[in-house]
Design a protein around this motif. Structure first.
Motif, short mmCIF file in Angstrom:
data_model
loop_
_atom_site.label_atom_id
_atom_site.label_comp_id
_atom_site.label_asym_id
_atom_site.label_seq_id
_atom_site.Cartn_x
_atom_site.Cartn_y
_atom_site.Cartn_z
N GLU A 1 0.91 -1.28 -0.12
CA GLU A 1 0.03 -0.03 0.06
C GLU A 1 0.78 1.08 0.02
N ALA A 2 1.92 1.29 0.73
CA ALA A 2 3.03 2.19 0.81
C ALA A 2 3.54 2.67 -0.46
N GLU A 3 3.80 1.42 -1.13
CA GLU A 3 4.54 1.52 -2.68
C GLU A 3 3.45 2.13 -3.58
N ARG A 4 2.29 1.64 -3.48
CA ARG A 4 1.18 2.33 -4.66
C ARG A 4 0.92 3.58 -4.06
N ALA A 5 0.96 4.12 -2.88
CA ALA A 5 0.97 5.60 -2.46
C ALA A 5 2.12 6.21 -3.11
N LEU A 6 3.37 5.91 -3.03
CA LEU A 6 4.55 6.65 -3.30
C LEU A 6 4.55 6.61 -4.72
N PHE A 7 4.49 5.64 -5.64
CA PHE A 7 4.43 5.76 -7.16
C PHE A 7 3.46 6.62 -7.72
N ASP A 8 2.29 6.80 -6.84
CA ASP A 8 1.20 7.69 -7.10
C ASP A 8 1.62 9.03 -6.67
N GLY A 9 2.57 9.38 -6.02
CA GLY A 9 2.94 10.71 -5.71
C GLY A 9 1.97 11.19 -4.45
N ARG A 10 1.65 10.32 -3.57
CA ARG A 10 1.01 10.54 -2.55
C ARG A 10 1.51 10.36 -1.30
N PHE A 11 2.27 11.39 -0.81
CA PHE A 11 3.24 11.43 0.21
C PHE A 11 2.72 11.67 1.80
N THR A 12 1.38 12.03 1.83
CA THR A 12 1.03 12.44 3.21
C THR A 12 -0.14 11.21 3.59
N GLU A 13 -0.16 10.23 2.78
CA GLU A 13 -1.16 9.13 3.38
C GLU A 13 -0.67 8.23 4.64
N LEU A 14 -1.45 7.93 5.22
CA LEU A 14 -1.19 7.25 6.40
C LEU A 14 -0.51 5.73 6.39
N SER A 15 -1.00 5.26 5.15
CA SER A 15 -0.46 4.07 4.78
C SER A 15 1.05 4.06 4.36
N LEU A 16 1.55 5.02 4.15
CA LEU A 16 3.03 5.36 3.77
C LEU A 16 3.69 4.98 5.23
N LEU A 17 3.27 5.80 6.26
CA LEU A 17 4.04 5.52 7.68
C LEU A 17 3.83 3.86 7.99
N TYR A 18 2.75 3.35 7.62
CA TYR A 18 2.68 1.78 8.07
C TYR A 18 3.50 0.95 7.14
N GLY A 19 3.70 1.48 5.91
CA GLY A 19 4.59 0.91 5.10
C GLY A 19 6.13 0.82 5.44
N ILE A 20 6.50 2.04 6.03
CA ILE A 20 7.79 2.24 6.52
C ILE A 20 8.13 1.28 7.70
N VAL A 21 7.19 1.34 8.52
CA VAL A 21 7.37 0.43 9.96
C VAL A 21 7.12 -0.90 9.56
N GLY A 22 6.40 -1.48 8.69
CA GLY A 22 6.38 -2.76 8.10
C GLY A 22 7.57 -3.16 7.42
N ALA A 23 8.17 -2.37 6.56
CA ALA A 23 9.56 -2.64 5.86
C ALA A 23 10.46 -2.85 6.85
N GLY A 24 10.68 -1.85 7.65
CA GLY A 24 11.62 -1.69 8.81
C GLY A 24 11.48 -2.97 9.82
N ALA A 25 10.28 -3.06 10.19
CA ALA A 25 10.08 -4.44 10.91
C ALA A 25 10.76 -5.74 10.04
N VAL A 26 10.27 -5.80 9.12
CA VAL A 26 10.75 -6.97 8.10
C VAL A 26 12.37 -7.08 8.01
N ALA A 27 12.82 -5.63 7.85
CA ALA A 27 14.42 -5.60 7.80
C ALA A 27 15.12 -5.96 9.03
#
Length: 165
Positions: free
Chosen positions: A123-149
Protein backbone atom coordinates in the motif's frame (compact mmCIF):
# COMPACT_ATOMS: atom_id res chain seq x y z
CA UNK A 1 50.78 -2.94 12.93
CA UNK A 2 47.26 -3.85 13.87
CA UNK A 3 45.38 -6.63 12.10
CA UNK A 4 42.14 -6.08 10.33
CA UNK A 5 39.22 -5.72 12.68
CA UNK A 6 36.57 -8.39 12.41
CA UNK A 7 33.50 -7.42 10.48
CA UNK A 8 30.36 -6.75 12.48
CA UNK A 9 28.03 -9.73 12.62
CA UNK A 10 25.50 -8.08 10.31
CA UNK A 11 27.93 -7.17 7.52
CA UNK A 12 28.18 -10.56 5.76
CA UNK A 13 24.45 -11.06 6.08
CA UNK A 14 23.55 -7.61 4.78
CA UNK A 15 26.09 -8.07 1.97
CA UNK A 16 24.37 -11.26 0.86
CA UNK A 17 20.96 -9.61 1.19
CA UNK A 18 22.15 -6.58 -0.81
CA UNK A 19 23.21 -8.91 -3.60
CA UNK A 20 19.56 -9.97 -3.82
CA UNK A 21 18.42 -6.35 -3.53
CA UNK A 22 20.48 -5.43 -6.59
CA UNK A 23 18.55 -8.06 -8.56
CA UNK A 24 15.27 -6.82 -7.08
CA UNK A 25 16.00 -3.18 -7.96
CA UNK A 26 17.14 -4.15 -11.46
CA UNK A 27 13.83 -5.94 -12.01
CA UNK A 28 11.90 -2.94 -10.64
CA UNK A 29 13.78 -0.53 -12.91
CA UNK A 30 13.18 -2.79 -15.90
CA UNK A 31 9.45 -2.81 -15.16
CA UNK A 32 9.47 0.99 -14.88
CA UNK A 33 11.26 1.30 -18.21
CA UNK A 34 8.79 -1.07 -19.85
CA UNK A 35 5.91 1.01 -18.48
CA UNK A 36 7.17 4.32 -19.88
CA UNK A 37 5.60 3.87 -23.37
CA UNK A 38 2.23 3.17 -21.74
CA UNK A 39 -0.06 5.66 -20.03
CA UNK A 40 1.82 5.09 -16.76
CA UNK A 41 2.71 8.45 -15.25
CA UNK A 42 6.14 8.30 -13.64
CA UNK A 43 6.59 10.51 -10.61
CA UNK A 44 10.39 10.54 -10.13
CA UNK A 45 10.42 11.47 -6.44
CA UNK A 46 7.77 8.87 -5.64
CA UNK A 47 9.62 6.25 -7.69
CA UNK A 48 12.90 6.96 -5.88
CA UNK A 49 11.18 6.79 -2.49
CA UNK A 50 9.41 3.59 -3.55
CA UNK A 51 12.70 2.02 -4.61
CA UNK A 52 14.27 3.05 -1.29
CA UNK A 53 11.40 1.42 0.61
CA UNK A 54 11.76 -1.65 -1.60
CA UNK A 55 15.47 -1.78 -0.70
CA UNK A 56 14.75 -1.83 3.04
CA UNK A 57 12.10 -4.49 2.58
CA UNK A 58 14.37 -6.47 0.24
CA UNK A 59 17.16 -6.56 2.82
CA UNK A 60 14.74 -8.05 5.32
CA UNK A 61 13.34 -10.63 2.91
CA UNK A 62 16.84 -11.49 1.67
CA UNK A 63 18.09 -11.95 5.23
CA UNK A 64 15.07 -14.11 6.12
CA UNK A 65 15.66 -16.20 3.02
CA UNK A 66 19.33 -16.62 3.93
CA UNK A 67 18.31 -17.62 7.47
CA UNK A 68 15.92 -20.20 6.06
CA UNK A 69 18.68 -21.51 3.78
CA UNK A 70 21.01 -21.93 6.78
CA UNK A 71 18.37 -23.79 8.77
CA UNK A 72 17.47 -26.05 5.87
CA UNK A 73 20.97 -26.76 4.54
CA UNK A 74 20.65 -30.45 5.51
CA UNK A 75 17.07 -30.72 4.18
CA UNK A 76 16.82 -28.78 0.94
CA UNK A 77 13.15 -29.58 0.50
CA UNK A 78 12.45 -27.69 3.74
CA UNK A 79 13.55 -24.45 2.08
CA UNK A 80 11.08 -24.82 -0.78
CA UNK A 81 8.34 -26.11 1.49
CA UNK A 82 8.54 -23.09 3.77
CA UNK A 83 8.55 -20.77 0.78
CA UNK A 84 5.41 -22.41 -0.59
CA UNK A 85 3.61 -22.47 2.77
CA UNK A 86 4.64 -19.05 4.12
CA UNK A 87 6.17 -16.69 1.55
CA UNK A 88 3.69 -17.16 -1.29
CA UNK A 89 0.57 -16.81 0.91
CA UNK A 90 2.07 -13.63 2.39
CA UNK A 91 2.56 -12.33 -1.12
CA UNK A 92 -0.97 -13.22 -2.20
CA UNK A 93 -2.49 -11.82 1.02
CA UNK A 94 -0.63 -8.55 0.53
CA UNK A 95 -2.91 -7.42 -2.27
CA UNK A 96 0.02 -7.05 -4.64
CA UNK A 97 -1.97 -8.62 -7.47
CA UNK A 98 -5.36 -7.17 -6.55
CA UNK A 99 -6.00 -4.74 -3.70
CA UNK A 100 -7.78 -6.39 -0.78
CA UNK A 101 -10.34 -3.95 0.58
CA UNK A 102 -13.04 -4.36 3.18
CA UNK A 103 -15.67 -4.00 0.45
CA UNK A 104 -14.13 -6.41 -2.06
CA UNK A 105 -12.93 -9.30 0.10
CA UNK A 106 -14.57 -11.70 2.54
CA UNK A 107 -14.13 -10.60 6.15
CA UNK A 108 -11.68 -13.37 7.08
CA UNK A 109 -9.48 -12.59 4.05
CA UNK A 110 -9.46 -8.88 4.84
CA UNK A 111 -8.47 -9.60 8.48
CA UNK A 112 -5.63 -11.89 7.35
CA UNK A 113 -4.39 -9.22 4.95
CA UNK A 114 -4.31 -6.66 7.79
CA UNK A 115 -2.07 -8.98 9.86
CA UNK A 116 0.38 -9.28 6.98
CA UNK A 117 3.17 -6.64 7.08
CA UNK A 118 3.67 -7.03 3.32
CA UNK A 119 0.19 -5.53 2.81
CA UNK A 120 1.37 -2.25 4.31
CA UNK A 121 4.53 -2.19 2.20
CA UNK A 122 2.45 -2.76 -0.95
CA UNK A 123 0.00 0.00 0.00
CA UNK A 124 2.88 2.38 0.74
CA UNK A 125 4.47 1.56 -2.62
CA UNK A 126 1.20 2.32 -4.39
CA UNK A 127 0.95 5.65 -2.59
CA UNK A 128 4.57 6.57 -3.35
CA UNK A 129 4.38 5.68 -7.03
CA UNK A 130 1.20 7.73 -7.25
CA UNK A 131 2.90 10.71 -5.59
CA UNK A 132 0.75 10.62 -2.44
CA UNK A 133 3.31 11.36 0.26
CA UNK A 134 0.91 12.34 3.05
CA UNK A 135 -1.12 9.14 3.36
CA UNK A 136 -1.04 7.19 6.60
CA UNK A 137 -0.41 4.01 4.59
CA UNK A 138 3.07 5.37 3.90
CA UNK A 139 3.91 5.43 7.59
CA UNK A 140 2.55 1.90 8.04
CA UNK A 141 4.58 0.71 5.04
CA UNK A 142 7.79 2.22 6.39
CA UNK A 143 7.16 0.57 9.77
CA UNK A 144 6.32 -2.75 8.07
CA UNK A 145 9.42 -2.70 5.85
CA UNK A 146 11.60 -1.66 8.79
CA UNK A 147 10.17 -4.41 10.98
CA UNK A 148 10.81 -7.04 8.30
CA UNK A 149 14.37 -5.73 7.84
CA UNK A 150 15.12 -5.73 11.58
CA UNK A 151 13.56 -9.16 12.05
CA UNK A 152 15.41 -10.58 9.04
CA UNK A 153 18.81 -9.20 10.02
CA UNK A 154 18.39 -10.24 13.67
CA UNK A 155 17.30 -13.77 12.69
CA UNK A 156 20.12 -13.97 10.15
CA UNK A 157 22.79 -12.91 12.65
CA UNK A 158 21.51 -15.48 15.11
CA UNK A 159 21.45 -18.19 12.44
CA UNK A 160 25.01 -17.33 11.35
CA UNK A 161 26.26 -17.52 14.93
CA UNK A 162 24.53 -20.87 15.46
CA UNK A 163 25.86 -22.23 12.17
CA UNK A 164 29.45 -21.33 13.06
CA UNK A 165 29.30 -23.13 16.43
Amino acid sequence: MRGAEPAGPARPLVGRALKEVVILLTQALLILILLLPTDFRLRPLGALAGLALLTVFGIGIGALSFTLALHSRKQQTLFYGVQQVIFFPLLLLSGVLLPITQDSAPGWLYVLSRINPVTYVVEAERALFDGRFTELSLLYGIVGAGAVAVLGVAAGIRAMRNASM
